[in-house]
Design an enzyme around this catalytic site. Structure first.
Site, short mmCIF file in Angstrom:
data_model
loop_
_atom_site.label_atom_id
_atom_site.label_comp_id
_atom_site.label_asym_id
_atom_site.label_seq_id
_atom_site.Cartn_x
_atom_site.Cartn_y
_atom_site.Cartn_z
N HIS A 118 0.86 -0.90 -0.39
CA HIS A 118 0.12 -0.36 0.05
C HIS A 118 1.07 1.10 -0.53
CE1 HIS A 118 -3.52 -2.49 1.74
NE2 HIS A 118 -3.33 -2.73 0.89
N CYS A 133 7.52 20.25 -17.12
CA CYS A 133 7.81 21.73 -16.18
C CYS A 133 7.42 20.46 -14.61
CB CYS A 133 6.42 22.22 -16.22
SG CYS A 133 5.26 21.77 -16.18
N CYS A 147 3.09 21.80 -8.80
CA CYS A 147 4.56 22.18 -9.76
C CYS A 147 3.69 23.60 -9.88
CB CYS A 147 4.39 21.34 -11.00
SG CYS A 147 5.26 22.94 -12.43
N SER A 189 -7.16 -7.81 9.52
CA SER A 189 -8.04 -7.65 9.87
C SER A 189 -8.76 -9.16 8.62
CB SER A 189 -9.10 -6.87 9.68
OG SER A 189 -8.65 -5.71 8.69
N ALA A 231 1.50 -9.12 18.26
CA ALA A 231 2.54 -9.52 17.72
C ALA A 231 4.12 -9.20 18.36
CB ALA A 231 2.31 -8.26 16.30
N1 APR Z 1 -1.16 -8.36 17.68
C1 APR Z 1 -1.64 -8.32 16.35
N2 APR Z 1 -2.76 -7.98 15.90
C2 APR Z 1 -3.25 -6.53 16.63
C3 APR Z 1 -2.83 -6.28 17.71
C4 APR Z 1 -1.92 -6.20 18.41
N3 APR Z 1 -1.32 -6.31 18.98
N4 APR Z 1 -3.85 -5.14 18.11
C5 APR Z 1 -4.65 -5.12 17.01
N5 APR Z 1 -4.52 -6.41 16.19
C6 APR Z 1 -5.37 -6.70 14.92
C7 APR Z 1 -6.53 -6.78 14.94
O1 APR Z 1 -7.42 -7.82 15.74
C8 APR Z 1 -7.64 -6.23 13.64
O2 APR Z 1 -8.00 -8.10 13.17
O3 APR Z 1 -4.82 -6.41 13.90
C9 APR Z 1 -6.08 -5.99 13.03
C10 APR Z 1 -5.85 -4.24 12.15
O4 APR Z 1 -7.33 -4.41 11.03
P1 APR Z 1 -7.61 -3.20 10.57
O5 APR Z 1 -7.44 -2.64 10.97
O6 APR Z 1 -8.51 -4.08 9.16
O7 APR Z 1 -6.26 -3.20 9.44
P2 APR Z 1 -5.47 -4.08 8.12
O8 APR Z 1 -5.71 -5.11 8.41
O9 APR Z 1 -4.24 -3.87 8.03
O10 APR Z 1 -6.14 -3.37 6.66
C11 APR Z 1 -6.25 -3.27 5.71
O11 APR Z 1 -7.52 -1.70 5.28
O12 APR Z 1 -7.32 0.27 6.21
C12 APR Z 1 -6.88 -0.45 4.77
O13 APR Z 1 -5.29 0.63 3.64
C13 APR Z 1 -5.68 0.27 4.79
O14 APR Z 1 -3.65 -1.13 4.91
C14 APR Z 1 -4.99 -1.55 5.57
C15 APR Z 1 -5.63 -2.27 5.05
#
Ligand code: APR
Length: 240
Positions: A118, A133, A147, A189, A231
């Site tokens: 991303h 330009c 620009c 997620s 994580a």
């Molecule tokens: N360790 C591991 N997982 C965690 C932790 C942690 N400490 N804290 C939260 N999570 C998990 C949540 O349970 C959730 O499943 O991280 C996930 C975050 O989900 P999202 O906010 O949906 O993020 P992501 O999956 O990266 O979204 C994908 O969507 O918003 C767009 O472009 C953006 O790259 C992003 C993409």
């Protein structure tokens, strides 16, 4: 369970790791959807992170990114980022890191070849195809910068909703998903495609899929094991 996964990591000739916003949670980076505090709470990120929003309200979207850039500049990679970078350095070529995060924390931890699906929030690019330009050494400051000749705007070099992912990075990620023997899916997620589809590809091609996430996700269905841990705690234990 940790010992089982450690054994799989030792055995696997090629490991792919797919990370999402949860990877940086313990660094203090709010997830995209949780990031709306203060002034920005009135806006829905899905309405800010689009090309149409930027064209309609360039200053507003630029300022929102400036706010996120500032916040990210003030945090540091966590023990999970460090463990992944150290593993890559100890085992060159064995691990492909694929990230949906734009915060650059894997890179700051020392990862040299993370596939940033991303983009990176620290980088800019031209909104419209650059003309002769449009020179990066002659950008007019502003919110956003432009620009001075044709008015082409600079924009954050991230993938907005509805935009294509960078082809080279996506192809490399798909290849890693097809050929890995183990995929770790960390802190995502699993709802945003095509990134989430990489875990399905890995599973279909015979790899073991392991999830590291305190919460349930739709990708759990293809996982051999789900480690319900944050994580920054779990990855150092797995990769040491
Ligand atoms: N360790 C591991 N997982 C965690 C932790 C942690 N400490 N804290 C939260 N999570 C998990 C949540 O349970 C959730 O499943 O991280 C996930 C975050 O989900 P999202 O906010 O949906 O993020 P992501 O999956 O990266 O979204 C994908 O969507 O918003 C767009 O472009 C953006 O790259 C992003 C993409």
């Amino acid at each position: 369970m940790l010992e089982t996964v450690r054994g799989w990591i030792r055995e696997a000739r090629h490991i792919a790791v797919l990370t999402g916003a949860g990877m940086s949670a313990e660094s203090g980076v709010p997830t995209f959807r949780d990031a709306q505090t203060g002034l920005w709470s009135q806006f829905n990120p899905q309405e800010l992170a689009t090309e149409a929003a930027f064209r309609a309200h360039p200053q507003r979207v630029w300022d929102w990114y400036a706010h996120r850039r500032e916040m990210i500049a003030g945090v540091a990679p966590n023990a999970g980022h460090v463990a992944l970078a150290a593993f890559e350095q100890r085992h060159p070529g064995r691990l492909t890191l694929i990230t949906q995060n734009v915060d650059g924390l894997h890179q700051r931890a020392g990862h040299t070849n993370a596939l940033a699906l991303h983009g990176n929030i620290a980088d800019d690019r031209w909104l419209d195809a650059p003309r002769a330009c449009c020179r990066v050494d002659a950008i007019e400051a502003g919110r956003p910068p432009r620009c001075p000749v044709c008015g082409n705007l600079r924009r954050p070099a991230v993938v907005w909703f509805g935009e294509h992912l960078p082809t080279v990075a996506l192809e490399a990620a798909e290849q890693a998903a097809r050929h890995c023997e183990l995929m770790l899916v960390v802190g995502t997620s699993g709802e945003v495609y095509p990134a989430a589809g990489l875990a399905l590809t890995a599973h279909q091609c015979g790899a073991r899929v392991v999830i590291v996430n305190p919460e349930v996700t739709p990708l759990d269905a293809v996982a051999e094991l789900c480690l319900r841990q944050p994580a920054a705690l779990c990855l150092p234990l797995l990769l040491a």
